[in-house]
Each structure stands twice: as structure tokens, then as C-alpha cells.
Write a protein that holds these residues in place. Structure first.
Motif, PDB file in Angstrom:
ATOM      1  N   LEU A 136      -2.916  -1.211  -8.627  1.00  0.00           N
ATOM      2  CA  LEU A 136      -1.818  -0.991  -7.685  1.00  0.00           C
ATOM      3  C   LEU A 136      -1.236   0.404  -7.892  1.00  0.00           C
ATOM      4  N   PHE A 137      -1.147   1.157  -6.787  1.00  0.00           N
ATOM      5  CA  PHE A 137      -0.435   2.432  -6.755  1.00  0.00           C
ATOM      6  C   PHE A 137       0.826   2.161  -5.946  1.00  0.00           C
ATOM      7  N   THR A 151      -0.769   0.785 -11.951  1.00  0.00           N
ATOM      8  CA  THR A 151      -0.972  -0.327 -12.874  1.00  0.00           C
ATOM      9  C   THR A 151      -2.297  -1.019 -12.565  1.00  0.00           C
ATOM     10  N   ALA A 152      -2.816  -1.727 -13.552  1.00  0.00           N
ATOM     11  CA  ALA A 152      -4.040  -2.512 -13.395  1.00  0.00           C
ATOM     12  C   ALA A 152      -4.036  -3.601 -14.459  1.00  0.00           C
ATOM     13  N   PHE A 181      -3.794   0.322   2.096  1.00  0.00           N
ATOM     14  CA  PHE A 181      -2.599   1.156   2.015  1.00  0.00           C
ATOM     15  C   PHE A 181      -1.541   0.495   2.888  1.00  0.00           C
ATOM     16  N   VAL A 182      -0.343   0.298   2.346  1.00  0.00           N
ATOM     17  CA  VAL A 182       0.737  -0.348   3.094  1.00  0.00           C
ATOM     18  C   VAL A 182       1.999   0.496   2.955  1.00  0.00           C
ATOM     19  N   SER A 183       2.595   0.826   4.097  1.00  0.00           N
ATOM     20  CA  SER A 183       3.912   1.459   4.103  1.00  0.00           C
ATOM     21  C   SER A 183       4.677   0.877   5.287  1.00  0.00           C
ATOM     22  N   GLU A 184       5.874   1.319   5.484  1.00  0.00           N
ATOM     23  CA  GLU A 184       6.682   0.775   6.568  1.00  0.00           C
ATOM     24  C   GLU A 184       5.981   0.999   7.908  1.00  0.00           C
ATOM     25  N   LYS A 185       5.656  -0.080   8.605  1.00  0.00           N
ATOM     26  CA  LYS A 185       5.045  -0.072   9.934  1.00  0.00           C
ATOM     27  C   LYS A 185       3.610   0.470   9.967  1.00  0.00           C
ATOM     28  N   LYS A 214       2.341   1.462  -0.942  1.00  0.00           N
ATOM     29  CA  LYS A 214       1.561   0.779  -1.967  1.00  0.00           C
ATOM     30  C   LYS A 214       0.091   0.896  -1.576  1.00  0.00           C
ATOM     31  N   ILE A 215      -0.781   1.015  -2.573  1.00  0.00           N
ATOM     32  CA  ILE A 215      -2.223   0.964  -2.347  1.00  0.00           C
ATOM     33  C   ILE A 215      -2.788  -0.077  -3.300  1.00  0.00           C
TER      34      ILE A 215
END
Length: 140
Positions: A76-77, A57-58, A106-110, A83-84
Motif C-alpha cells: 500500500l502506498f 507498507t507491505a 490507484f484511488v483518489s477522490e472521484k 492510495k495505490i
């Protein structure tokens, strides 16, 4: 009679156009705002592979050619695993790939990765981070 002839010609032309260019991309959801400096307002796409579905999305987008769209402002991916966040991302609808030379997170668990851009290739199976990158691993 002239109106019916013109309408028939227009319908025939549209049919020929869609037949020549193939079917309409079903993973494309766009809204066109004639008063905007952008071609697409709030574009939404999906990248599909056998392991993941990535929502893209954007806030705005500009059509560059038949396949490439420049996504701008709060891109956002998002998948079930990560998520990126970025700005100014070129998304290729046909290949379901994306690339950016702008700062990205880039965000993921931990795990968090801050980079100077990224490439998403092979329909989201591979994500490459560009430039100086910082990896933060968390135990919590």
C-alpha cells in the motif's frame, strides 16, 4: 583478557563498517523474523517530497541489494491525496522510487485507475501507469 580484546575488536569493526557505509536510513522501519522465508516482516517506508509524504507498507519484503527491496503481499502506498494497492513492488530506498509490473489500483477522490503496474519516480512527484489501464471518473 581475551574476552575484552575480542569485544573491543568487534566494536571497532562495527564502527568502521558504519562509518564506511554512511549513516543508517532514518525512513526505514523493519522487523527481521529469523523463521520467515522473507527478510523483512511488515516493512514500512516513507517517500518524501515538498508536496507530499507517501507512506509505503507491505506484509513482507526481501532485500535485493543495498537499495532495492521487493515488497510483497498487500503493498500500500498512501498519502493524503491517494492510495495505490498492488503486490510485488520493487522499492528503491536511496532514490525513493517504486515500480511494479503487477495489477495495481490507484484511488483518489472521484478517480480510480486500474493498471498493469506503475512507476513512482522523482520521490513520488510523478506516477506513471503501465500496460492496459482503465480510468474511472466519478461525479460524486
Amino acid at each position: 583478557l581475551w574476552f575484552i580484546f575480542t569485544l573491543s575488536l568487534l566494536i571497532l569493526s562495527l564502527l568502521i563498517f558504519f562509518i564506511r557505509n554512511g549513516k543508517v536510513d532514518s525512513n526505514l522501519d523493519i522487523e527481521v523474523d529469523q523463521n520467515s522465508k522473507f527478510d523483512i516482516v511488515k516493512p514500512k517506508f516513507t517517500i518524501n517530497n515538498e508536496k507530499n509524504i507517501i507512506s509505503v507498507t507491505a506484509n513482507e519484503g526481501n532485500i535485493m541489494d543495498n537499495n532495492d527491496i521487493l515488497l510483497k503481499n498487500d503493498v500500500l502506498f498512501q498519502s493524503k491525496d491517494f492510495k495505490i494497492y498492488s503486490d510485488d513492488v520493487v522499492y528503491n530506498r536511496k532514490d525513493q522510487t517504486a515500480k511494479s509490473k503487477n495489477d495495481s489500483i490507484f484511488v483518489s477522490e472521484k478517480t480510480t485507475i486500474k493498471s498493469e503496474g506503475f512507476n513512482i519516480i522523482e520521490q513520488g512527484k510523478i506516477i506513471k501507469f503501465n500496460g492496459k489501464s482503465k480510468l474511472v471518473l466519478s461525479q460524486w
